[in-house]
Design a protein around this motif. Sequence first.
Motif, short mmCIF file in Angstrom:
data_model
loop_
_atom_site.label_atom_id
_atom_site.label_comp_id
_atom_site.label_asym_id
_atom_site.label_seq_id
_atom_site.Cartn_x
_atom_site.Cartn_y
_atom_site.Cartn_z
N ARG A 39 -7.94 0.03 11.41
CA ARG A 39 -9.33 0.45 11.61
C ARG A 39 -10.14 0.07 10.38
O ARG A 39 -10.49 0.92 9.57
CB ARG A 39 -9.40 1.96 11.83
N VAL A 40 -10.41 -1.21 10.29
CA VAL A 40 -11.11 -1.68 9.10
C VAL A 40 -12.56 -1.19 9.13
O VAL A 40 -13.14 -1.02 10.20
CB VAL A 40 -11.03 -3.23 9.03
N SER A 41 -13.09 -0.89 7.97
CA SER A 41 -14.50 -0.48 7.91
C SER A 41 -15.13 -1.04 6.64
O SER A 41 -14.43 -1.32 5.66
CB SER A 41 -14.63 1.04 7.97
N PHE A 42 -16.44 -1.17 6.69
CA PHE A 42 -17.19 -1.73 5.57
C PHE A 42 -18.44 -0.90 5.35
O PHE A 42 -18.94 -0.27 6.30
CB PHE A 42 -17.59 -3.18 5.87
N PRO B 199 -6.34 -4.14 8.05
CA PRO B 199 -5.96 -2.80 8.52
C PRO B 199 -6.33 -2.59 10.00
O PRO B 199 -7.15 -3.31 10.55
CB PRO B 199 -6.80 -1.86 7.65
N TYR C 251 -15.17 -9.97 -1.31
CA TYR C 251 -13.72 -10.19 -1.22
C TYR C 251 -13.35 -11.62 -1.63
O TYR C 251 -12.28 -11.85 -2.18
CB TYR C 251 -13.23 -9.86 0.19
N LEU D 89 0.82 -1.22 0.00
CA LEU D 89 0.00 0.00 0.00
C LEU D 89 0.84 1.27 0.00
O LEU D 89 0.32 2.36 -0.23
CB LEU D 89 -0.92 0.00 1.23
N GLU E 166 -13.49 5.25 3.09
CA GLU E 166 -12.77 5.57 4.32
C GLU E 166 -11.45 4.82 4.32
O GLU E 166 -11.29 3.82 3.63
CB GLU E 166 -13.61 5.15 5.53
N ARG E 167 -10.52 5.32 5.14
CA ARG E 167 -9.16 4.79 5.08
C ARG E 167 -9.09 3.27 5.26
O ARG E 167 -8.46 2.57 4.47
CB ARG E 167 -8.28 5.49 6.12
N GLY E 168 -9.75 2.76 6.31
CA GLY E 168 -9.70 1.31 6.58
C GLY E 168 -10.27 0.50 5.42
O GLY E 168 -9.75 -0.56 5.08
N ALA E 169 -11.34 1.03 4.82
CA ALA E 169 -11.97 0.33 3.70
C ALA E 169 -11.03 0.36 2.49
O ALA E 169 -10.87 -0.65 1.78
CB ALA E 169 -13.30 0.98 3.36
N ALA E 170 -10.41 1.52 2.25
CA ALA E 170 -9.50 1.64 1.10
C ALA E 170 -8.29 0.72 1.28
O ALA E 170 -7.84 0.07 0.32
CB ALA E 170 -9.05 3.09 0.95
N GLU E 171 -7.77 0.66 2.49
CA GLU E 171 -6.58 -0.18 2.74
C GLU E 171 -6.89 -1.65 2.45
O GLU E 171 -6.09 -2.36 1.84
CB GLU E 171 -6.11 0.00 4.19
N LEU E 172 -8.06 -2.09 2.90
CA LEU E 172 -8.43 -3.49 2.66
C LEU E 172 -8.67 -3.74 1.17
O LEU E 172 -8.20 -4.72 0.60
CB LEU E 172 -9.70 -3.82 3.46
N LEU E 173 -9.36 -2.81 0.54
CA LEU E 173 -9.71 -2.97 -0.88
C LEU E 173 -8.46 -3.01 -1.76
O LEU E 173 -8.32 -3.89 -2.61
CB LEU E 173 -10.60 -1.78 -1.28
N PHE F 191 -4.12 -8.90 4.30
CA PHE F 191 -3.84 -7.77 5.20
C PHE F 191 -5.11 -7.37 5.93
O PHE F 191 -6.18 -7.26 5.31
CB PHE F 191 -3.30 -6.61 4.36
#
Lengths: 299, 279
Positions: free
Chosen positions: A82-85, A80, A98, A50, B85-92, A78
């Motif tokens: 503060r993961v968010s969905f 993160p 995913y 990243l 959002e940052r966490g979503a972008a990082e995972l994606l 990976f």
Amino acid sequence: MIRYRAFTKRYDGRTAVDSLTLEVPAGSVVALLGPNGSGKTTSIKAAAGLLRPDSGDVVLGAERLNALDPRARRACSFLPQRVSFPETLTGREVVDFYRRLREAPADAADRVLKFASLNGAGERPVGTYSGGMVQRLGLAVATLGTTDVLLLDEPTAALDPDGLCAFYGLVEARRRAGGTVFFSSHQLGDIERLADRVAVIVEGKLVAVLSERELAARLADRGVMRVRLAARVGGLLERIRERSPEAVWFGDELVVPGSASTRPAVLDLVRAAGAEIRGLTAQEGRLDAFYRELIGAES
Amino acid sequence: MTSLRSVLWLCARYELVLAVRSRWLQTFAVVFAGLALAVAGAGYILSGGHGVQDFSRTAVSLVQIVLLLVPLASLVFGGLALTPERGAAELLYSQPVPRGAILIGRMLGVWLALAAAELIGFGMAGLVVQTQAGLDGLWRYGALVLTAIAMTGVFLAIATLLASVNAGRRTRVLAAALVVWFMTVVLFDVVVLGVASMLRSGPASRLLISATLVNPVDAARMGALLAIEGTAAFGAASLALLRFTGGAGMAATLVVLSLAAWFVAPLWLAVRALSRADI
């Protein structure tokens, strides 16, 4: 396997990670430990492809691909910090999206939802989840693929007890399967329970690489025992200093730094001196003090 | 590795589902329907009559509203939707697929969603117009809706670029989207006309012609009016372009090329910026 070779990353002129050279061997579980802002997230995100290094590089997987290569991302998962969905999607829809991106088999969705204890909540929108459930959903997504390398940025920070059990189980399963797990944490419990080795990073610099036992021993050496007495007893401090040279009086309280192993002998000395003990506390070594000491050693 | 086409479709479907569940999209559909109906009805009311205008008059009357509303909706909705959002972008973006494919796939999903809102909104209004005023001029109305959909794509491409260069900073994306909207929809024409008024006839014509092709809103206006044969509503710039090209065919070709460039160039820059960005 993950290998950092003189990896350096700067943000707006500030060096976040300074020439990190570290190898996380295949099949090992390595924890990245450090205070806030020490460069843990930057280091892990670089392995996830990243971030672009300002100098140096990060390679990973059996093929030792550069982390920026999309093929390298097939070898790693990976999670993160503060993961968010999206709140309007259900847990299952998130996992399924995913799963398809990773080309994981169709039954993987059920497997990871069950593992993350979300099989009952998979049909509910993510907006109805607690913080711990969102983190568990993140863990579920991160375990969809059968990747060599698992990168987890403070995975237990928001986990509830169910999530912690699931997480510990996941890491153990990966270890047994010969996978590599690299995670950052502030939680000594995670490190004691999971890590084979601990890399300590402070102010962007790698300051120590220790086994879990070495870390535990060094923290134990930095513990403090406080013995509150009814009154000071003359000559007691001098006798205690023969065992713990840094012991001091603080009012009527004896403050005795040092290893837990010296404490019974110190208490024997207190009792032998006829002192009345009014209170007793013992504290293991604190990470922040350990970091400061490491920085001092480094400088 | 997952094929590019399946990544594009997967991400487009993901974004489409999100957009469909968003109240914004439903609001847009209702707004488009309401405005189209209001315009259809207002034409006769203003001239002292009652009932609704036919498709031709409704289409011409709607052009200016479409030119104001569609860029705004596309820039704001697209900019926010494409800035996770940052966490979503990082995972994606840690998934084993090219970042650009994820971005373009998501943009296509937002485009499909907004196009659906426009079709439903204008379609509902069209049903009312058809029952009241018949089918005369339906193709003009259809051409206007197609122009709106094309313009949505152009401004979504610009929103995609804004989202890429301001990765994760939604407030900045929103601010930039509003600035772009104001510059393209309001400020550009004012400045161009102001400058043209200070020039001699030849340079002023060349400036107006260039301006029509340089600004996607002006190009879309020209395209819409050409498509619905509403050349009576042409402004100075559009008339200059029509005279310069010698006919509607060449003018339409230039307009299509301009809009295509405004679609492709921002997307290309967005993919380039994202592939080099720190997430």
